[in-house]
Design a protein around this motif. Structure first.
Motif, PDB file in Angstrom:
ATOM      1  N   THR A 103      11.298 -12.546  -0.667  1.00  0.00           N
ATOM      2  CA  THR A 103      10.800 -11.414  -1.433  1.00  0.00           C
ATOM      3  C   THR A 103       9.972 -10.519  -0.514  1.00  0.00           C
ATOM      4  O   THR A 103       9.093 -10.994   0.205  1.00  0.00           O
ATOM      5  CB  THR A 103       9.931 -11.870  -2.617  1.00  0.00           C
ATOM      6  OG1 THR A 103      10.729 -12.697  -3.471  1.00  0.00           O
ATOM      7  CG2 THR A 103       9.426 -10.683  -3.416  1.00  0.00           C
ATOM      8  N   GLU A 144       7.850  -6.605  -0.251  1.00  0.00           N
ATOM      9  CA  GLU A 144       7.198  -5.581  -1.061  1.00  0.00           C
ATOM     10  C   GLU A 144       7.057  -4.312  -0.246  1.00  0.00           C
ATOM     11  O   GLU A 144       6.576  -4.346   0.902  1.00  0.00           O
ATOM     12  CB  GLU A 144       5.828  -6.073  -1.522  1.00  0.00           C
ATOM     13  CG  GLU A 144       5.161  -5.141  -2.531  1.00  0.00           C
ATOM     14  CD  GLU A 144       3.942  -5.785  -3.174  1.00  0.00           C
ATOM     15  OE1 GLU A 144       4.122  -6.555  -4.129  1.00  0.00           O
ATOM     16  OE2 GLU A 144       2.817  -5.527  -2.687  1.00  0.00           O
ATOM     17  N   ARG A 191       9.296  -4.381  -5.351  1.00  0.00           N
ATOM     18  CA  ARG A 191       9.691  -5.653  -4.754  1.00  0.00           C
ATOM     19  C   ARG A 191      11.196  -5.686  -4.496  1.00  0.00           C
ATOM     20  O   ARG A 191      11.985  -5.224  -5.323  1.00  0.00           O
ATOM     21  CB  ARG A 191       9.272  -6.822  -5.645  1.00  0.00           C
ATOM     22  CG  ARG A 191       7.760  -7.008  -5.660  1.00  0.00           C
ATOM     23  CD  ARG A 191       7.355  -8.388  -6.089  1.00  0.00           C
ATOM     24  NE  ARG A 191       5.930  -8.601  -5.861  1.00  0.00           N
ATOM     25  CZ  ARG A 191       5.318  -9.761  -6.073  1.00  0.00           C
ATOM     26  NH1 ARG A 191       6.017 -10.805  -6.518  1.00  0.00           N
ATOM     27  NH2 ARG A 191       4.029  -9.887  -5.845  1.00  0.00           N
ATOM     28  N   ASN A 238      11.606 -12.817  -9.322  1.00  0.00           N
ATOM     29  CA  ASN A 238      11.492 -12.213 -10.645  1.00  0.00           C
ATOM     30  C   ASN A 238      12.783 -12.380 -11.439  1.00  0.00           C
ATOM     31  O   ASN A 238      13.874 -12.423 -10.867  1.00  0.00           O
ATOM     32  CB  ASN A 238      11.177 -10.716 -10.512  1.00  0.00           C
ATOM     33  CG  ASN A 238       9.825 -10.469  -9.883  1.00  0.00           C
ATOM     34  OD1 ASN A 238       8.843 -11.079 -10.289  1.00  0.00           O
ATOM     35  ND2 ASN A 238       9.776  -9.584  -8.891  1.00  0.00           N
ATOM     36  N   PRO A 252      13.087 -10.330 -14.570  1.00  0.00           N
ATOM     37  CA  PRO A 252      12.524  -9.502 -15.635  1.00  0.00           C
ATOM     38  C   PRO A 252      13.578  -8.980 -16.602  1.00  0.00           C
ATOM     39  O   PRO A 252      14.768  -8.871 -16.281  1.00  0.00           O
ATOM     40  CB  PRO A 252      11.873  -8.367 -14.860  1.00  0.00           C
ATOM     41  CG  PRO A 252      12.692  -8.243 -13.626  1.00  0.00           C
ATOM     42  CD  PRO A 252      13.144  -9.634 -13.292  1.00  0.00           C
ATOM     43  N   ALA A 257       8.696  -5.636 -13.886  1.00  0.00           N
ATOM     44  CA  ALA A 257       8.264  -5.714 -12.489  1.00  0.00           C
ATOM     45  C   ALA A 257       8.680  -4.417 -11.817  1.00  0.00           C
ATOM     46  O   ALA A 257       9.571  -3.716 -12.301  1.00  0.00           O
ATOM     47  CB  ALA A 257       8.895  -6.913 -11.779  1.00  0.00           C
ATOM     48  N   LYS A 258       8.023  -4.084 -10.719  1.00  0.00           N
ATOM     49  CA  LYS A 258       8.414  -2.895  -9.965  1.00  0.00           C
ATOM     50  C   LYS A 258       9.652  -3.232  -9.138  1.00  0.00           C
ATOM     51  O   LYS A 258       9.571  -3.948  -8.141  1.00  0.00           O
ATOM     52  CB  LYS A 258       7.271  -2.423  -9.060  1.00  0.00           C
ATOM     53  CG  LYS A 258       6.121  -1.781  -9.813  1.00  0.00           C
ATOM     54  CD  LYS A 258       5.100  -1.184  -8.850  1.00  0.00           C
ATOM     55  CE  LYS A 258       4.003  -0.455  -9.596  1.00  0.00           C
ATOM     56  NZ  LYS A 258       3.011   0.158  -8.693  1.00  0.00           N
ATOM     57  N   THR A 279      17.244  -6.448 -12.919  1.00  0.00           N
ATOM     58  CA  THR A 279      16.765  -6.634 -14.282  1.00  0.00           C
ATOM     59  C   THR A 279      17.943  -6.732 -15.243  1.00  0.00           C
ATOM     60  O   THR A 279      19.040  -6.258 -14.954  1.00  0.00           O
ATOM     61  CB  THR A 279      15.839  -5.482 -14.706  1.00  0.00           C
ATOM     62  OG1 THR A 279      15.242  -5.786 -15.952  1.00  0.00           O
ATOM     63  CG2 THR A 279      16.587  -4.166 -14.810  1.00  0.00           C
ATOM     64  N   TYR A 287       6.972   4.498 -11.050  1.00  0.00           N
ATOM     65  CA  TYR A 287       6.298   3.560 -11.939  1.00  0.00           C
ATOM     66  C   TYR A 287       4.922   4.090 -12.300  1.00  0.00           C
ATOM     67  O   TYR A 287       4.157   4.539 -11.442  1.00  0.00           O
ATOM     68  CB  TYR A 287       6.190   2.184 -11.283  1.00  0.00           C
ATOM     69  CG  TYR A 287       7.520   1.475 -11.219  1.00  0.00           C
ATOM     70  CD1 TYR A 287       8.019   0.821 -12.334  1.00  0.00           C
ATOM     71  CD2 TYR A 287       8.294   1.502 -10.052  1.00  0.00           C
ATOM     72  CE1 TYR A 287       9.257   0.185 -12.295  1.00  0.00           C
ATOM     73  CE2 TYR A 287       9.524   0.870 -10.009  1.00  0.00           C
ATOM     74  CZ  TYR A 287      10.010   0.209 -11.133  1.00  0.00           C
ATOM     75  OH  TYR A 287      11.235  -0.405 -11.103  1.00  0.00           O
ATOM     76  N   SER A 299       4.346  -1.941 -14.728  1.00  0.00           N
ATOM     77  CA  SER A 299       5.747  -1.825 -14.292  1.00  0.00           C
ATOM     78  C   SER A 299       6.549  -0.973 -15.262  1.00  0.00           C
ATOM     79  O   SER A 299       7.726  -1.221 -15.513  1.00  0.00           O
ATOM     80  CB  SER A 299       6.380  -3.216 -14.183  1.00  0.00           C
ATOM     81  OG  SER A 299       6.287  -3.903 -15.423  1.00  0.00           O
TER      82      SER A 299
END
Length: 605
Positions: A228, A230, A260, A298, A300, A322-323, A344, A391, A395
């Protein structure tokens, strides 16, 4: 030519195949006759191609000769020609004469120096070729290893602490760029392979019992992915691939700090980002901070959609969880904005639209594939006037869509509008240079100043990205435009050809845009430029230029004419023609606003 001679001149090479942009001082024998050589820029230029453009200027009444052949001298004193560069060294002789006076100047084109690695007596052995930097690979990918040594050897490579004695084969010269002694080995990554930052060691057999060893410079990692990452900058961008050119290579779009990413590889100082199971992107490593290996991934879900508005814009809000990375693009006829969010899964079960969302006709959503959620925003006006994606709190993804501006009076469509005008280049960024000595940065500022005056006379507020000979970074120009809430941007440039094209043959006007939503603005400006009786150079879309990238406002780059063409350089240096260009741009903006803005009245008669 002898190798030593080439190497001597090769020290002046900054990039093979391209000359440097340095204007030389005129050589003169009197006030009446002079010789100012524009191209080549130096006495000796290293150049790899077979045709080379030369340009210079002199007294308009003089005669000019290049390598003994008389060439046309234009009214501004410019003269140009093409030189055939087929030998190791090509001499270029410029001569100008007026009455009894003559000036002669000789310059040289030379081929690039021979690569030292190709000379048998100087062959650099035991040199790693591939990998050429740190690399991460995952299951199923192929690790390709090459090194250069002496011909006719037996070679293997090791992945230190993991695999030993992987065989290598010497490549035939025709598959190794004409070189001998290039050895290649491969290893296919298996599911159980786990290697973290290990070196590759090459082994070349010396005799029956011994090998000589050489350790590579770069680290190899196998599996242990995904990781992961960022995003650490608001200026980060996702590349489609790792191809590049002078504009930087194709991009999916930009990302903001805190997003992310699912990192699945490393190559050429770029992380590979998995957007979906079938779509990857690449991002420069300096834009990403790797999170600890134990960072949970994540999973999400999207939430409900809310569509509202204020007096300037409409806002579509979506809870993502989440972003996550996203890309956006547009469609026209009908006018749509599309946003794809990656990583997502849809749990969106309703969409609430408020009456104050005046510019939004409808918002649709769908799960187009695993890990790819799509928003389709249908606008109720014909022209997209810009939008932003980012964003907000937590998020929550927000798409802010500008509404069409309101024109109070049809007779004064530019009154009260805020228009950004960009004079291309400036300062050390000189832009293109004409044979008559006119600089692109000069002509763009002159036209921009005239455009500024005309727009203000129409009641517009004008935002100039530069007002003098200053070098302003592209990011600074964008910030100036956004900070002043400009409706749109017109960027002014003068076009030029490369060193290998004929400056007499290539001319004309053109407009450039990146996003399909802003094509109508480019079309209007192109048609207006053609009214100046300039040739058609064309309208170019998907143009990957920094100031064409913003989605926040319609923008167009106008390549007014070719400053490298002697006839069009004369036009560009003429204040009256500059004024005509500015007037056509104003006419185009009036037409664009009348066709695409909201007109409230027909004025007073």
């Amino acid at each position: 030519m002898k190798y030593s001679f080439l190497l001597f001149f090769g020290l002046m090479l900054t990039q093979t195949g391209f000359a440097q942009s340095v204007k030389m001082e005129p050589v003169s024998v009197s006030d009446s006759l002079y010789l100012n050589i524009i191209i080549p820029e130096e006495d000796t230029v290293v150049y790899s191609f077979s045709r080379y453009r030369v340009a210079a200027n002199t007294h308009p009444l003089a005669k000019a000769y290049i390598n003994g052949n008389e060439v046309q001298v234009y009214p501004n004193g410019a003269f140009v020609d093409m030189i055939n560069h087929v030998e190791d060294t090509t001499e270029i002789e410029f001569m100008v004469s007026l009455n009894t006076q003559n000036i002669t100047r000789k310059l040289l084109l030379v081929r690039p120096p021979i690569n030292e690695d190709l000379i048998p007596s100087k062959l650099l052995t035991n040199k790693m070729v591939l990998p050429s930097d740190d690399i991460w690979l995952k299951t199923g990918e192929l690790l390709e290893v090459q090194f250069r040594g002496k011909p006719g050897q037996t070679a293997v490579f090791n992945i230190d602490g993991f695999k030993r004695n992987i065989p290598m084969k010497e490549l035939p010269p025709e598959y190794a760029g004409g070189r001998s002694g290039v050895y290649k080995g491969e290893y296919r990554i298996m599911p159980g392979d786990h290697v973290a930052e290990k070196n590759i060691t090459f082994k070349v057999k010396k005799n029956f019992l011994s090998y000589s060893k050489m350790k590579g410079d770069f680290k190899i990692s196998l599996n242990g992915l995904p990781r992961t990452g960022e995003v650490n900058s608001d200026n980060a961008y996702l590349n489609v691939g790792m191809g590049t050119d002078r504009l930087g290579g194709a991009k999916f779009g930009f990302l903001e700090e805190g997003v992310r990413l699912k990192i699945t590889g490393l190559k050429n100082d770029n992380y590979r980002v998995q957007l979906t199971s079938s779509l990857d992107a690449w991002i420069p490593v300096h834009f990403v901070d790797l999170l600890p290996e134990e960072t949970p991934s994540n999973d999400p879900l999207t939430g409900s959609i809310r569509v509202t508005g204020n007096d300037k814009e409409d806002v579509i809000s979506l809870s993502v969880g989440a972003k996550l990375p996203y890309i956006t693009y547009q469609e026209i006829d009908p006018n749509k904005i599309i946003v794809d969010v990656f990583g997502t899964t849809s749990n969106t079960n309703w969409n609430t639209k408020h009456l104050n969302a005046e510019g939004i006709e409808e918002v649709e959503w769908r799960q187009v594939e695993n890990d790819r959620f799509r928003l389709i925003i249908k606008l109720n006006h014909a022209q997209n006037w810009g939008y932003s994606v980012g964003y907000g709190w937590g998020s929550q993804l927000q798409i802010k869509v500008k509404r069409a501006p309101i024109i109070p009076d049809i007779l004064e469509p530019l009154k009260g509008r805020t228009i950004a005008v960009d004079a291309g280049h400036g300062g050390e960024s000189k832009g293109a240079l004409g044979a008559g000595g006119f600089l692109e940065k000069e002509v763009t500022l002159m036209i921009a100043e005239k455009l500024d005056t005309l727009l203000r006379s129409k009641g517009a507020k004008v935002i100039m990205t530069r007002t003098d000979d200053s070098e302003i970074y592209m990011s600074e120009r964008k910030d100036i435009i956004l900070r002043n809430n400009a409706d749109l941007l017109v960027s002014i440039h003068a076009n030029s050809i490369g060193y290998g094209s004929n400056p007499v043959e290539i001319k004309g006007t053109g407009t450039f845009y990146k996003h399909i939503a802003f094509k109508p603005l480019a079309e209007v400006m192109y048609n207006k430029m053609l009214e100046l009786d300039l040739d058609q150079y064309g309208m170019t879309g998907s143009f990957n230029f920094s100031l064409s990238a913003p989605i926040e406002y319609p923008n167009v780059l106008v390549e007014t004419a070719f400053i490298s063409n002697p006839e069009e350089e004369i036009l560009l240096s003429d204040p009256d023609f500059q004024e005509r260009i500015a007037r056509k741009i104003v006419n185009g903006l009036e037409e664009y606003y009348l066709e695409n803005a909201q007109v409230k009245s027909v004025g007073d008669f």
